[in-house]
Design a protein around this motif. Structure first.
Motif, PDB file in Angstrom:
ATOM      1  N   ALA A  14       0.344  -1.367  -0.174  1.00  0.00           N
ATOM      2  CA  ALA A  14       0.431  -0.207  -0.001  1.00  0.00           C
ATOM      3  C   ALA A  14       0.664   0.775  -0.083  1.00  0.00           C
ATOM      4  O   ALA A  14       0.477   2.425  -0.897  1.00  0.00           O
ATOM      5  N   VAL A  15       2.437   1.204   0.805  1.00  0.00           N
ATOM      6  CA  VAL A  15       2.919   2.565   0.743  1.00  0.00           C
ATOM      7  C   VAL A  15       3.735   2.334  -0.928  1.00  0.00           C
ATOM      8  O   VAL A  15       3.480   3.816  -0.852  1.00  0.00           O
ATOM      9  N   LEU A  16       4.157   1.595  -1.148  1.00  0.00           N
ATOM     10  CA  LEU A  16       4.981   0.975  -2.193  1.00  0.00           C
ATOM     11  C   LEU A  16       3.737   2.557  -3.614  1.00  0.00           C
ATOM     12  O   LEU A  16       4.496   3.046  -3.664  1.00  0.00           O
ATOM     13  N   ALA A  17       2.802   1.575  -3.660  1.00  0.00           N
ATOM     14  CA  ALA A  17       1.452   2.561  -4.708  1.00  0.00           C
ATOM     15  C   ALA A  17       1.486   3.706  -4.599  1.00  0.00           C
ATOM     16  O   ALA A  17       1.478   4.388  -5.310  1.00  0.00           O
ATOM     17  N   LEU A  18       1.220   4.274  -2.854  1.00  0.00           N
ATOM     18  CA  LEU A  18       0.595   5.158  -2.574  1.00  0.00           C
ATOM     19  C   LEU A  18       1.680   6.267  -3.326  1.00  0.00           C
ATOM     20  O   LEU A  18       2.199   7.108  -3.972  1.00  0.00           O
ATOM     21  N   CYS A  20       4.346   5.631  -5.836  1.00  0.00           N
ATOM     22  CA  CYS A  20       4.630   6.163  -7.050  1.00  0.00           C
ATOM     23  C   CYS A  20       3.268   6.678  -7.124  1.00  0.00           C
ATOM     24  O   CYS A  20       3.665   7.379  -8.311  1.00  0.00           O
ATOM     25  N   PHE A  21       1.734   7.095  -7.134  1.00  0.00           N
ATOM     26  CA  PHE A  21       1.469   7.549  -7.242  1.00  0.00           C
ATOM     27  C   PHE A  21       0.965   9.144  -6.949  1.00  0.00           C
ATOM     28  O   PHE A  21       1.022  10.117  -7.731  1.00  0.00           O
ATOM     29  N   VAL A  26       3.394  14.394  -9.266  1.00  0.00           N
ATOM     30  CA  VAL A  26       4.355  15.443  -8.761  1.00  0.00           C
ATOM     31  C   VAL A  26       5.047  15.728  -9.656  1.00  0.00           C
ATOM     32  O   VAL A  26       5.406  16.429 -10.679  1.00  0.00           O
ATOM     33  N   THR A  27       5.776  14.593 -10.724  1.00  0.00           N
ATOM     34  CA  THR A  27       6.674  14.913 -11.787  1.00  0.00           C
ATOM     35  C   THR A  27       5.672  15.085 -12.822  1.00  0.00           C
ATOM     36  O   THR A  27       6.997  15.764 -13.710  1.00  0.00           O
ATOM     37  N   VAL A  28       4.906  14.504 -13.295  1.00  0.00           N
ATOM     38  CA  VAL A  28       4.308  15.408 -14.736  1.00  0.00           C
ATOM     39  C   VAL A  28       4.194  17.533 -14.702  1.00  0.00           C
ATOM     40  O   VAL A  28       4.932  17.737 -15.528  1.00  0.00           O
TER      41      VAL A  28
END
Length: 470
Positions: A14-18, A20-21, A26-28
């Motif tokens: 769950a933390v990894l998915a969060l 990545c999200f 932020v990256t875009v």
């Protein structure tokens, strides 16, 4: 069996998915901010005028054109799709063996009826008949009809075309279908179409000229030519936007037979055409000059042929040109209208009235400052088939054409909008017609505007001494 309410997600997942999200979120915008910082011209979000004016689609297109994702990722992603999936994009279909096809040429076969084209052609023929001029329609088949194998198929029958041809012939319009002549050329071992381009090879031009002369019962004679070899990249390659495109689709080298004895003088025949007429006549397309359909037809029949052709919008662009230059119809007995069959299904077949005469162009160049009252559609370099485009602006009581795209690079004029104040050096269109007449042009749909004086405009950095455009 686990139902959705009983599925357990580990905390680590769950933390990894969060994470990545949030990284993606932020990256875009962060990447876009850096891109716009390095490229100040890529800041369409600062200009909300199109949104306020109710043209949100224009604003969205600007955002898409200046997206850093598009700039940096589209080309490598498209390269992977072409290499591993033989997948094109919205404008180009990828075939086997290095063949490329315009998507419009494929869509042509899906149309079972062509009523809009029939109405416009019949209207044009009637207007010519009122002037004592006969009309002949020369139809150039789409590339997939003669080279279907790289797409994994065989020649496809288009039910709408025979019906349209029969209707035209029943009203006295002579129809010349070049499919048979080009098929014979292919059976002789010569492909009629360029591999990576929309258009025909130079060897197809004399075959077309002979077929036209035979169908219209015009005399034929031997044509003297001098062969030149021309190397050029097909017009479909840039539309794929590939990395190292030349490695995937190298330039083609073809023998161009330049006609050395083109008849000159008063002509009773007018050829009206599109880019198929221009490709070996207008050197701006990169395939040489002096060996296109106008020159070859004139040399084949042994008499002068006047011609007017426009790249793109073959359904109406040449007829619009005749509205501006009805003097080209003086002393004519026959108009030969060359049209690509794909335009019969895709084109804008609006009805256009032919005037008796045009408004004379102004006599001298000026420097003017004016407010844009109307603007034609802005080009998008990634979707444009032809590399050069003039955009049309109404300024005062005149139409001003400005270079909006050259060699697929957009100029400032591509982003001008209604209400902008611009300073231009304007030149009467008659003075630059030979240089720009074959360029693709953005136009207005109101025929009344086409009778206004026409200029070519070149932006200047300062207003200096300027005059109102009369």
């Amino acid at each position: 069996m686990n139902t959705p309410e009983h599925i357990q997600i580990r905390r680590r997942d769950a933390v990894l998915a969060l994470v990545c999200f949030w990284v993606l979120l932020v990256t875009v915008p962060a990447g876009q901010w850096v891109y716009e910082w390095c490229h100040p011209e890529a800041r369409p979000w600062r200009d909300l005028a199109p949104v306020i004016a109710g043209e949100a689609n224009v604003y969205e297109e600007r955002l898409e054109d200046h997206s850093w994702w598009r700039h940096y990722l589209l080309s490598p992603m498209q390269t992977l799709l072409v290499h591993y999936g033989r997948t094109g994009n919205e404008t180009v279909a990828v075939g086997k063996g290095g063949w490329l096809y315009a998507d419009a040429g494929i869509r042509f076969f899906a149309r079972t009826a062509l009523p809009e084209a029939a109405a416009a052609i019949l209207d044009f023929a009637w207007q010519l008949r009122e002037r004592g001029i006969a009309l002949a329609v020369v139809a150039v088949p789409p590339k997939p009809a003669l080279a279907p194998e790289p797409l994994g198929g065989t020649s496809v029958f288009q039910p709408g075309w025979p019906e349209l041809a029969g209707k035209l012939e029943a009203t006295g319009i002579r129809v010349v279908d070049l499919t048979g002549a080009l098929q014979e050329l292919r059976e002789s071992g010569v492909e009629p179409f360029l591999t990576t381009d929309t258009h025909w090879r130079p060897e197809a031009v004399p075959a077309a000229a002979q077929a036209i002369a035979a169908a219209l019962r015009l005399p034929q004679r031997k044509v003297d030519t001098a062969v030149e070899w021309v190397t050029q990249t097909g017009d479909l390659v840039p539309l794929l936007r590939l990395q190292l495109a030349a490695a995937w689709y190298p330039p083609e080298t073809v023998p161009v037979a330049v006609v050395s004895d083109v008849p000159r003088g008063r002509a009773r025949i007018l050829l009206v055409g599109d880019s198929f007429s221009n490709i070996y006549s207008y050197d701006g397309m990169g395939w040489g000059r002096g060996s296109g359909l106008p020159e070859r037809l004139a040399a084949t029949i042994g008499e002068p042929v006047d011609w007017i052709a426009r790249n793109g919008n073959g359904a109406y662009a040449s007829r619009e040109a005749l509205m501006r230059h009805p003097e080209l119809l003086e002393d004519k007995e026959l108009v030969i209208w060359e049209v690509a069959m794909r335009e019969l299904a895709e084109g804008d077949w609006k009805l256009l009235p032919l005037p008796e005469k045009t408004t004379a162009a102004p006599a001298s160049r000026q420097r003017i400052t004016g407010v844009i009252a109307a603007a034609s559609e802005a080009p998008r370099s990634g979707l444009a088939v032809y590399p050069h485009l003039l955009r049309c602006f109404r300024i005062g009581d005149a139409l001003v054409y400005v270079e909006a795209m050259r060699d697929r690079k957009l100029s400032d004029a591509a982003y001008w909008r209604v209400g902008d104040t611009v300073t231009l050096e304007v030149i009467p269109w008659e003075d630059v017609e030979a240089e720009y007449d074959a360029w693709s042009r953005g136009e207005f749909s109101d025929p009344a505007l086409w009778r206004l004086p026409q200029w070519l405009g070149r932006p200047v950095s300062a207003a200096a001494t300027s005059a109102p455009l009369q």
